[in-house]
Scaffold this motif. Structure first.
Motif, PDB file in Angstrom:
ATOM      1  N   ASP A  43      -3.178  -1.993   8.210  1.00 53.36           N
ATOM      2  CA  ASP A  43      -1.746  -1.991   8.509  1.00 53.36           C
ATOM      3  C   ASP A  43      -1.458  -0.850   9.493  1.00 53.36           C
ATOM      4  O   ASP A  43      -2.134   0.179   9.459  1.00 53.36           O
ATOM      5  N   VAL A  44      -0.460  -1.018  10.355  1.00 53.48           N
ATOM      6  CA  VAL A  44      -0.182   0.016  11.362  1.00 53.48           C
ATOM      7  C   VAL A  44       0.334   1.311  10.726  1.00 53.48           C
ATOM      8  O   VAL A  44       0.304   2.368  11.343  1.00 53.48           O
ATOM      9  N   HIS A  45       0.793   1.193   9.463  1.00 57.50           N
ATOM     10  CA  HIS A  45       1.284   2.371   8.734  1.00 57.50           C
ATOM     11  C   HIS A  45       0.212   2.880   7.765  1.00 57.50           C
ATOM     12  O   HIS A  45      -0.496   2.083   7.147  1.00 57.50           O
ATOM     13  N   GLY A  79       1.931  -5.550   6.091  1.00 50.91           N
ATOM     14  CA  GLY A  79       3.131  -5.722   6.911  1.00 50.91           C
ATOM     15  C   GLY A  79       2.946  -6.579   8.147  1.00 50.91           C
ATOM     16  O   GLY A  79       1.829  -6.869   8.582  1.00 50.91           O
ATOM     17  N   TYR A  84       6.012  -7.407  11.415  1.00 49.60           N
ATOM     18  CA  TYR A  84       7.436  -7.421  11.760  1.00 49.60           C
ATOM     19  C   TYR A  84       7.627  -7.804  13.227  1.00 49.60           C
ATOM     20  O   TYR A  84       8.423  -7.201  13.943  1.00 49.60           O
ATOM     21  N   HIS A  86       0.791  -1.246   0.000  1.00 52.20           N
ATOM     22  CA  HIS A  86       0.000   0.000   0.000  1.00 52.20           C
ATOM     23  C   HIS A  86       0.816   1.285   0.000  1.00 52.20           C
ATOM     24  O   HIS A  86       0.246   2.363  -0.031  1.00 52.20           O
ATOM     25  N   ASP A  93       1.001  -5.785  11.629  1.00 50.32           N
ATOM     26  CA  ASP A  93       1.913  -4.953  12.425  1.00 50.32           C
ATOM     27  C   ASP A  93       1.288  -4.029  13.479  1.00 50.32           C
ATOM     28  O   ASP A  93       2.037  -3.371  14.209  1.00 50.32           O
TER      29      ASP A  93
HETATM   30 ZN   LIG Z   1       3.030  -1.622   7.898  1.00 53.84          ZN
END
Ligand SMILES: [Zn+2]
Length: 311
Positions: A158-160, A276, A278, A120, A235
């Motif tokens: 996603d956390v971002h 993601g 991690y 993304h 994530d």
């Molecule tokens: Zn992410």
């Protein structure tokens, strides 16, 4: 064993070696689905690489040429944050083909899960943050070009922030984008999604769900997409190395289940891609992604698509 297809190819691996992005996770997820008897071999569908024509529905000819000829500038490789390789290019063309196939399967079966993708952060003319090609945008554009759908919604967990998604679909009334992410995190520049849910550092399961579910409900009611594309980030997990939220594994699976249920009870098919993850221990990231498939299986049983479509 599951009433939908999981889309997987052994060349999904981005060939990153020792890198914070665990590119072996794609294979580990496929193996875990088989080992845990969640899916059988027949539940897997193998994608073909997306055609250049499909990639060019989203990306500029210049960016496509640079990727195919290995002529990225040093600053373009820096923005991408992963080493360039021939295998990387093959993997992202396959990931885009996988998201197209997952979306097509979703329209037929109610669910379709790509065991890659969710890239993304990719923009039309460059890559960022481990994302070279925006597979989800390519899939939506392909389905629209085929006349299979007019309106789609992207729910990005996603956390971002989903900056590439927001930029690509900015001012496009046919695609509704929701991003729920940690505000104080990458990327620095966050172009507006249709709805952005900026979470504070260390937000927990309850705060997260309290923001996400009402926003998804309202968006589905008002926009009525023909397909929901779910970017299922692992994530936001509390032990993630690149995230600062505090979601538990149980909370993440509940997140997936609730979003899927909101779509399916309105008769809307759901395609999923990974994004993601991690976690310090790669097995946690794998488990969170496997749980997305389990959540989909549960919701598929609860809201069979034909019944939902028939009202
Ligand atoms: Zn992410």
């Amino acid at each position: 064993m599951i009433p939908f297809k999981v889309v997987y190819h052994e060349q999904y691996d981005l060939n990153l070696g020792a890198h914070v992005f665990p590119s072996q996770k794609f294979r580990l997820i496929a193996e875990a689905l088989l080992a845990d008897k969640v899916a059988s071999k027949e539940d897997f569908a193998r994608p073909a690489a997306a055609s250049d024509e499909d990639i060019l529905r989203v990306h500029t000819p210049e960016w496509v040429r640079k990727l195919k000829t290995g002529t990225l500038t040093a600053s373009e490789v820096m923005l991408l944050e992963i080493p360039y390789s021939r295998e990387l290019v093959e993997a992202v063309w396959l990931a885009a083909g996988g998201s197209i196939l997952a979306a097509q399967c979703a329209l037929r079966d109610g669910f379709g899960a790509n065991l890659s993708g969710g890239f993304h952060h990719a923009y039309p003319d460059h890559g960022e943050g481990f994302c070279a090609i925006h597979d989800v945008a390519v899939a939506i554009r392909r389905l629209q070009a085929d006349g299979a759908i007019k309106k789609a919604m992207v729910v990005d967990t996603d956390v971002h922030h989903g900056n590439g998604t927001a930029a690509i679909f900015l001012n496009d009334p046919s695609v509704f984008t929701i991003s729920i992410h940690q505000e104080n995190n990458y990327p620095a520049h966050k172009p507006p999604s249709t709805v952005d849910l900026h979470m504070m550092d260390r937000a927990d399961d309850d705060e997260y769900m309290g923001a996400l579910i009402p926003a998804v409900q309202k968006a589905l009611e008002e926009f009525r997409p023909e397909l929901l594309f779910y970017v299922g980030g692992a994530d936001p997990f509390c032990e993630d190395q690149l995230g600062g939220l505090l979601l538990t594994k149980k909370g993440l699976m509940e997140r997936d289940r609730r979003v899927f249920a909101e779509a399916r009870k309105r008769g809307i098919p759901v395609a999923t891609a990974l994004a993601g993850g991690y976690a310090r221990r790669v097995e946690d990231t794998v488990r969170i992604h496997v749980n997305t498939i389990l959540a989909a299986r549960e919701v598929a049983g609860e809201f069979p698509l034909k019944a939902a479509r028939g009202g």
